[in-house]
Design an enzyme around this catalytic site. Sequence first.
Site, mmCIF file in Angstrom:
data_model
loop_
_atom_site.group_PDB
_atom_site.id
_atom_site.type_symbol
_atom_site.label_atom_id
_atom_site.label_comp_id
_atom_site.label_asym_id
_atom_site.label_seq_id
_atom_site.Cartn_x
_atom_site.Cartn_y
_atom_site.Cartn_z
ATOM 1 N N GLU A 215 0.816 -1.205 0.000
ATOM 2 C CA GLU A 215 0.000 0.000 0.000
ATOM 3 C C GLU A 215 0.855 1.262 0.000
ATOM 4 O OE1 GLU A 215 -3.935 -1.902 2.152
ATOM 5 O OE2 GLU A 215 -2.526 -0.852 3.430
ATOM 6 N N CYS B 283 1.350 -1.275 15.629
ATOM 7 C CA CYS B 283 1.290 -1.080 14.174
ATOM 8 C C CYS B 283 0.620 -2.264 13.483
ATOM 9 C CB CYS B 283 2.715 -0.903 13.630
ATOM 10 S SG CYS B 283 2.773 -0.670 11.839
HETATM 11 N N1 SAH Z 1 9.406 0.977 9.820
HETATM 12 C C1 SAH Z 1 9.511 2.394 9.702
HETATM 13 C C2 SAH Z 1 8.535 3.031 8.722
HETATM 14 C C3 SAH Z 1 7.072 2.655 8.833
HETATM 15 S S1 SAH Z 1 6.143 3.334 10.158
HETATM 16 C C4 SAH Z 1 9.401 3.042 11.066
HETATM 17 O O1 SAH Z 1 9.128 2.320 12.032
HETATM 18 O O2 SAH Z 1 9.645 4.238 11.198
HETATM 19 C C5 SAH Z 1 5.937 5.023 9.908
HETATM 20 C C6 SAH Z 1 5.468 5.743 11.169
HETATM 21 O O3 SAH Z 1 4.152 5.345 11.558
HETATM 22 C C7 SAH Z 1 6.352 5.428 12.350
HETATM 23 O O4 SAH Z 1 6.697 6.526 13.100
HETATM 24 C C8 SAH Z 1 5.459 4.502 13.138
HETATM 25 O O5 SAH Z 1 5.885 4.396 14.418
HETATM 26 C C9 SAH Z 1 4.127 5.159 12.952
HETATM 27 N N2 SAH Z 1 2.999 4.341 13.383
HETATM 28 C C10 SAH Z 1 2.914 2.995 13.365
HETATM 29 N N3 SAH Z 1 1.743 2.573 13.871
HETATM 30 C C11 SAH Z 1 1.048 3.684 14.216
HETATM 31 C C12 SAH Z 1 -0.241 3.913 14.783
HETATM 32 N N4 SAH Z 1 -1.051 2.902 15.081
HETATM 33 N N5 SAH Z 1 -0.627 5.199 15.007
HETATM 34 C C13 SAH Z 1 0.179 6.223 14.678
HETATM 35 N N6 SAH Z 1 1.397 6.061 14.135
HETATM 36 C C14 SAH Z 1 1.838 4.818 13.907
#
Ligand code: SAH
Length: 359
Positions: free
Chosen positions: A94, A121
């Site tokens: 996605e 996540c």
């Molecule tokens: N693996 C990488 C990139 C993907 S996540 C990383 O961890 O940075 C991108 C962003 O989305 C990250 O800051 C992650 O922590 C955030 N994120 C993940 N799950 C989330 C959620 N449920 N609510 C808000 N932000 C979230």
Amino acid sequence: MSAKPIDLRELSKEEVTALVAELGEKPYRAKQVWEWLWKKHARSIDAMSDLSKAFREQLKERAVLRPLTLAEQQRSTDGTIKCAFRTWDGHIVEGVLIPTETRMTACISSQIGCSLTCAFCATGKLKRVRNLDAGEIVDQVVMIAALAQEHYRQPLTNIVYMGMGEPLLNYANTLRSAERINAEDGLGMSTRRITVSTAGIAKMIRKLADDDAKFNLALSLHAANDAKRDRIMPINEQNTLAELLDALRYYTRKTRKEVTFEYILFRDFNDSLEDAQELVRYCSTVHAKVNLIEYNPTDDGLFQRTEPGTAERFQRYLEGKGIIARIRRSRGRDIDAACGQLANKNQPALKEGERILKP
Ligand code: SAH
């Protein structure tokens, strides 16, 4: 039996030049092929219309192109558009177009699924299937840029590697795709507009500095205390906060860039005054700013979002200590397009003969 076909976009410019020579074509043909691959985004060898038919046939015997296809798109009430892309081998990843008053941001994936299992996540609940190659990462940008034109009549302004997957665990393809997005004979976008987000792999952060990677770096911090961070991000066990800080200081010194800490606020978990104090202490020895992120529910009810008043107090505390901190409002939540919500929810509904949904 014929040899395994060459994926044209996996070749370097020199390798394309060598292949073209091997097929008996003039050197300038290599430049044409390269431009078809990275500037004009040909989706097939047949589409390279200024090459002779005979040359295209020869190329097709040796090589393939494996672009992503747009399988489905969903539009949020706030204008965010989530895309499901299908890979040549049948997987779905996605990407998201996030329009705001001042920006058109493409949020792109670096892997199919993810290996990291961060507790908050949705992508972390999928298995990691494979890395995306550089061409597949660039395809997302190209197709999301086309949607920005189609829906908003605007070019993309920013690219963030914040979709599915951990970019620094797909290091070579992340760097190569960013180079292609930036290059004059690629998409020609400034590196200042490209941000790679990592859950924090210390060794790779140092490598970014050594390799002189030009894009911006964001680190998903979410807790400034190892016991807490261990509970929500298993990657923290091998990459402790102290090790990350060391790597980040090395990075900021060497690149002279600042980093961004992403910090999701979870109610009653990491949003107290004490948490803010720990965060300030952590930030104080590295050139960094903080994005406070609203938590997006991912269905399992483990975490709740922090109250807006608490988030503002948290922000004011950081700012009072001289740290630049902004609250990032969530976008696209109604279609599960927001941070942490990418989980191929619509996958079972996808069939051959692609559907395009426009609500
Ligand atoms: N693996 C990488 C990139 C993907 S996540 C990383 O961890 O940075 C991108 C962003 O989305 C990250 O800051 C992650 O922590 C955030 N994120 C993940 N799950 C989330 C959620 N449920 N609510 C808000 N932000 C979230």
